[in-house]
Design a protein around this motif. Sequence first.
Motif, PDB file in Angstrom:
ATOM      1  N   PHE A  21      14.159   6.604  -1.864  1.00  0.00           N
ATOM      2  CA  PHE A  21      14.860   5.374  -2.270  1.00  0.00           C
ATOM      3  C   PHE A  21      16.340   5.493  -1.940  1.00  0.00           C
ATOM      4  N   THR A  22      16.951   4.359  -1.596  1.00  0.00           N
ATOM      5  CA  THR A  22      18.384   4.308  -1.333  1.00  0.00           C
ATOM      6  C   THR A  22      18.992   3.110  -2.047  1.00  0.00           C
ATOM      7  N   ILE A  23      19.990   3.375  -2.885  1.00  0.00           N
ATOM      8  CA  ILE A  23      20.714   2.300  -3.565  1.00  0.00           C
ATOM      9  C   ILE A  23      21.980   2.004  -2.773  1.00  0.00           C
ATOM     10  N   SER A  24      22.311   0.727  -2.680  1.00  0.00           N
ATOM     11  CA  SER A  24      23.530   0.344  -1.968  1.00  0.00           C
ATOM     12  C   SER A  24      24.064  -0.948  -2.560  1.00  0.00           C
ATOM     13  N   LYS A  25      25.328  -1.238  -2.246  1.00  0.00           N
ATOM     14  CA  LYS A  25      25.952  -2.445  -2.788  1.00  0.00           C
ATOM     15  C   LYS A  25      26.794  -3.084  -1.707  1.00  0.00           C
ATOM     16  N   ASP A  26      26.593  -4.355  -1.497  1.00  0.00           N
ATOM     17  CA  ASP A  26      27.410  -5.136  -0.576  1.00  0.00           C
ATOM     18  C   ASP A  26      28.479  -5.822  -1.410  1.00  0.00           C
ATOM     19  N   ASN A  27      29.688  -5.269  -1.405  1.00  0.00           N
ATOM     20  CA  ASN A  27      30.740  -5.808  -2.269  1.00  0.00           C
ATOM     21  C   ASN A  27      31.160  -7.213  -1.854  1.00  0.00           C
ATOM     22  N   ALA A  28      31.076  -7.508  -0.566  1.00  0.00           N
ATOM     23  CA  ALA A  28      31.452  -8.845  -0.104  1.00  0.00           C
ATOM     24  C   ALA A  28      30.504  -9.907  -0.670  1.00  0.00           C
ATOM     25  N   LYS A  29      29.236  -9.545  -0.769  1.00  0.00           N
ATOM     26  CA  LYS A  29      28.239 -10.467  -1.304  1.00  0.00           C
ATOM     27  C   LYS A  29      27.991 -10.235  -2.794  1.00  0.00           C
ATOM     28  N   ASN A  30      28.606  -9.187  -3.329  1.00  0.00           N
ATOM     29  CA  ASN A  30      28.378  -8.805  -4.731  1.00  0.00           C
ATOM     30  C   ASN A  30      26.885  -8.706  -5.011  1.00  0.00           C
ATOM     31  N   THR A  31      26.180  -7.983  -4.160  1.00  0.00           N
ATOM     32  CA  THR A  31      24.732  -7.844  -4.285  1.00  0.00           C
ATOM     33  C   THR A  31      24.361  -6.370  -4.245  1.00  0.00           C
ATOM     34  N   LEU A  32      23.469  -6.004  -5.143  1.00  0.00           N
ATOM     35  CA  LEU A  32      22.965  -4.641  -5.242  1.00  0.00           C
ATOM     36  C   LEU A  32      21.594  -4.572  -4.598  1.00  0.00           C
TER      37      LEU A  32
ATOM     38  N   GLN B  30       0.837  -1.188   0.000  1.00  0.00           N
ATOM     39  CA  GLN B  30       0.000   0.000   0.000  1.00  0.00           C
ATOM     40  C   GLN B  30       0.878   1.245   0.000  1.00  0.00           C
ATOM     41  N   ALA B  31       0.314   2.340  -0.445  1.00  0.00           N
ATOM     42  CA  ALA B  31       1.036   3.600  -0.446  1.00  0.00           C
ATOM     43  C   ALA B  31       1.579   3.901   0.947  1.00  0.00           C
ATOM     44  N   GLY B  32       2.817   4.362   0.973  1.00  0.00           N
ATOM     45  CA  GLY B  32       3.486   4.628   2.237  1.00  0.00           C
ATOM     46  C   GLY B  32       4.329   3.469   2.740  1.00  0.00           C
ATOM     47  N   GLY B  33       4.165   2.322   2.115  1.00  0.00           N
ATOM     48  CA  GLY B  33       4.906   1.139   2.521  1.00  0.00           C
ATOM     49  C   GLY B  33       6.313   1.110   1.981  1.00  0.00           C
ATOM     50  N   SER B  34       7.017   0.020   2.281  1.00  0.00           N
ATOM     51  CA  SER B  34       8.416  -0.135   1.888  1.00  0.00           C
ATOM     52  C   SER B  34       8.659  -1.503   1.258  1.00  0.00           C
ATOM     53  N   LEU B  35       9.647  -1.533   0.394  1.00  0.00           N
ATOM     54  CA  LEU B  35      10.131  -2.777  -0.190  1.00  0.00           C
ATOM     55  C   LEU B  35      11.635  -2.653  -0.378  1.00  0.00           C
ATOM     56  N   ARG B  36      12.336  -3.793  -0.364  1.00  0.00           N
ATOM     57  CA  ARG B  36      13.754  -3.787  -0.686  1.00  0.00           C
ATOM     58  C   ARG B  36      14.000  -4.762  -1.824  1.00  0.00           C
ATOM     59  N   LEU B  37      14.542  -4.253  -2.886  1.00  0.00           N
ATOM     60  CA  LEU B  37      14.907  -5.071  -4.030  1.00  0.00           C
ATOM     61  C   LEU B  37      16.368  -5.490  -3.920  1.00  0.00           C
ATOM     62  N   SER B  38      16.654  -6.689  -4.421  1.00  0.00           N
ATOM     63  CA  SER B  38      18.024  -7.189  -4.450  1.00  0.00           C
ATOM     64  C   SER B  38      18.367  -7.630  -5.863  1.00  0.00           C
ATOM     65  N   CYS B  39      19.655  -7.545  -6.174  1.00  0.00           N
ATOM     66  CA  CYS B  39      20.131  -7.988  -7.486  1.00  0.00           C
ATOM     67  C   CYS B  39      21.473  -8.662  -7.289  1.00  0.00           C
ATOM     68  N   ALA B  40      21.560  -9.907  -7.734  1.00  0.00           N
ATOM     69  CA  ALA B  40      22.791 -10.677  -7.597  1.00  0.00           C
ATOM     70  C   ALA B  40      23.364 -10.961  -8.972  1.00  0.00           C
ATOM     71  N   PRO B  41      24.399 -10.237  -9.376  1.00  0.00           N
ATOM     72  CA  PRO B  41      25.009 -10.496 -10.678  1.00  0.00           C
ATOM     73  C   PRO B  41      25.960 -11.684 -10.616  1.00  0.00           C
ATOM     74  N   SER B  42      26.194 -12.253 -11.787  1.00  0.00           N
ATOM     75  CA  SER B  42      27.063 -13.431 -11.844  1.00  0.00           C
ATOM     76  C   SER B  42      28.536 -13.056 -11.903  1.00  0.00           C
ATOM     77  N   ARG B  43      28.812 -11.745 -11.998  1.00  0.00           N
ATOM     78  CA  ARG B  43      30.182 -11.277 -11.977  1.00  0.00           C
ATOM     79  C   ARG B  43      30.203  -9.890 -11.348  1.00  0.00           C
ATOM     80  N   TYR B  44      31.414  -9.377 -11.109  1.00  0.00           N
ATOM     81  CA  TYR B  44      31.538  -8.068 -10.475  1.00  0.00           C
ATOM     82  C   TYR B  44      31.450  -6.963 -11.530  1.00  0.00           C
ATOM     83  N   TYR B  45      30.722  -5.892 -11.196  1.00  0.00           N
ATOM     84  CA  TYR B  45      30.636  -4.719 -12.043  1.00  0.00           C
ATOM     85  C   TYR B  45      30.986  -3.479 -11.239  1.00  0.00           C
ATOM     86  N   VAL B  46      31.639  -2.543 -11.884  1.00  0.00           N
ATOM     87  CA  VAL B  46      31.981  -1.286 -11.223  1.00  0.00           C
ATOM     88  C   VAL B  46      30.745  -0.402 -11.091  1.00  0.00           C
ATOM     89  N   ILE B  47      29.940  -0.351 -12.140  1.00  0.00           N
ATOM     90  CA  ILE B  47      28.763   0.512 -12.171  1.00  0.00           C
ATOM     91  C   ILE B  47      27.511  -0.352 -12.295  1.00  0.00           C
TER      92      ILE B  47
END
Length: 121
Positions: free
Chosen positions: A64-75, A13-30
């Motif tokens: 919204f806040t974008i972040s990256k966990d380099n240890a897990k290689n997850t966006l 519902q409006a006002g709520g929150s979600l967190r999306l994750s993205c796991a690439p198969s390799r490391y990317y700088v951007i």
Amino acid sequence: QVQLVESGGGSVQAGGSLRLSCAPSRYYVIMGWFRQAPGKEREGVAAIDRGGGTIYADSVKGRFTISKDNAKNTLYLQMNSLKPEDTAMYYCAADQRLTIATLSPGTYNHWGQGTQVSVSS
């Protein structure tokens, strides 16, 4: 074959929150998050560089806040105070050629399959 796998979409519902994750198969700088609503063009939401520098679309700044966990290689994309106009398919994207973060979809050459975010009023 390069793969980017998104997860975390859903219906809120409006006002709520979600967190999306993205796991690439390799490391990317951007890497970045993009979205596309029915009948609209794909638009940039947020992007992040290796040093943690970020850029955001004006429509999501402060929510919204974008972040990256380099240890897990997850966006991640933390989405708060969601609005009905945030409803869209959200895509993770990356490109090994980029040196700076950009919100231009045409500059990314690797894309995930997308995860649906639906926000009801």
